[in-house]
Design an enzyme around this catalytic site. Structure first.
Site, mmCIF file in Angstrom:
data_model
loop_
_atom_site.group_PDB
_atom_site.id
_atom_site.type_symbol
_atom_site.label_atom_id
_atom_site.label_comp_id
_atom_site.label_asym_id
_atom_site.label_seq_id
_atom_site.Cartn_x
_atom_site.Cartn_y
_atom_site.Cartn_z
ATOM 1 N N GLY A 46 -37.743 12.922 -7.728
ATOM 2 C CA GLY A 46 -38.096 11.719 -8.465
ATOM 3 C C GLY A 46 -37.004 11.410 -9.464
ATOM 4 C CD GLN A 51 -34.850 11.250 -14.964
ATOM 5 O OE1 GLN A 51 -35.532 10.822 -14.046
ATOM 6 N NE2 GLN A 51 -34.565 12.540 -15.101
ATOM 7 C CB CYS A 91 -36.742 17.103 -15.824
ATOM 8 S SG CYS A 91 -36.377 15.413 -16.309
ATOM 9 C CG LEU A 92 -32.960 14.896 -11.291
ATOM 10 C CD1 LEU A 92 -32.679 13.574 -10.590
ATOM 11 C CD2 LEU A 92 -32.302 16.045 -10.551
ATOM 12 C CG HIS A 133 -41.783 14.513 -14.225
ATOM 13 N ND1 HIS A 133 -41.597 15.776 -14.737
ATOM 14 C CD2 HIS A 133 -40.582 13.891 -14.356
ATOM 15 C CE1 HIS A 133 -40.351 15.903 -15.172
ATOM 16 N NE2 HIS A 133 -39.707 14.778 -14.945
ATOM 17 C CD GLU A 134 -39.598 10.954 -11.895
ATOM 18 O OE1 GLU A 134 -38.875 10.324 -12.698
ATOM 19 O OE2 GLU A 134 -39.397 12.156 -11.617
ATOM 20 C CG HIS A 137 -38.680 10.408 -16.947
ATOM 21 N ND1 HIS A 137 -37.857 10.940 -17.910
ATOM 22 C CD2 HIS A 137 -38.744 11.335 -15.958
ATOM 23 C CE1 HIS A 137 -37.446 12.143 -17.515
ATOM 24 N NE2 HIS A 137 -37.975 12.417 -16.333
HETATM 25 CO CO CO Z 1 -37.755 14.077 -15.192
#
Ligand code: CO
Length: 167
Positions: A46, A51, A91-92, A133-134, A137
Site C-alpha cells: 500500500g 508518502q 510502512c514504506l 493503514h493507508e 495516512h
Molecule cells: Co504506511
C-alpha cells in the site's frame, strides 16, 4: 511511468491531513501509475499520496492473494467491525520499524476511482488492515502512534526464518 521518492518519517507532509481530490485528470492518473510502480519497487502492499509528498486523498493498495490493485480516492470508512485483531505492520516511510497494531477485522469503504466514479468495497483481515493503514495516512495518522509492540528488522527476519523451518 516513473519511480517517486518516498518521504521518510519524520516529515510534516506525513502528519498533515490530505486535501480532497476534485479533479480527475491525466495528471492524477499519472500520479497513481507512478505510486503503484513505486510501491511495487519497494515491496509495499500500500502507498498513500502523502508518502510521495502529495498531500491529496489518494492511495493505492494491493488486496488478496491475486494482489488486485485498488485505487482509493477520497476514501471514507463507513463501517467497521467491533472485532479487532493484532498483527505486524510495516510502512514504506519507516524503513526499519515494524510493530503490532490493533485494527478492525472488517471495513466497508466508499471511495472514488481514478475517473471519479463512486464505489463501495468490503474488506476483511489483512486487506482491511492495509486499507485502514493507508486511510490513516490520508489523515496524517502514522502507525508508530498505534503500535503496541515494536520489532527490529532482525527480529522480523528471525520470525520468518522460524516459520519457514516449521513448514
Ligand atoms: Co504506511
Amino acid at each position: 511511468m516513473a519511480l517517486l521518492e518516498i518521504v521518510k518519517n519524520p516529515a510534516k507532509v506525513l502528519e498533515t491531513k490530505a486535501t480532497e481530490v476534485t479533479t480527475f485528470d491525466a495528471k492524477l492518473a499519472q500520479l497513481l501509475d507512478d505510486m503503484y510502480e513505486t510501491m511495487v519497487e519497494n515491496d509495499g502492499v500500500g502507498i498513500a499520496a502523502p508518502q510521495v509528498n502529495k498531500s491529496i486523498q489518494a492511495a493505492v493498495v494491493e488486496l488478496g492473494e491475486e494482489r488486485d490493485v485498488l485505487e482509493l480516492i477520497n476514501p471514507v470508512i463507513v463501517e467497521v467491525s467491533p472485532e479487532t485483531g493484532v498483527d505486524i505492520e510495516g510502512c514504506l516511510s519507516f524503513p526499519d520499524l515494524y510493530g503490532d497494531v490493533e485494527r478492525s477485522l472488517y471495513v466497508k469503504v466508499q471511495a472514488q476511482d481514478r475517473d471519479g466514479e463512486l464505489y463501495e468495497l468490503e474488506a476483511y483481515d489483512y486487506d482491511a488492515r492495509v486499507i485502514q493503514h493507508e486511510i490513516d495516512h490520508l489523515h496524517g495518522i502514522l502507525f508508530d502512534k498505534k503500535m503496541k509492540k515494536t520489532y527490529t528488522l532482525e527480529e522480523i527476519e528471525a520470525m520468518y526464518a522460524e516459520e519457514d523451518e516449521e513448514q
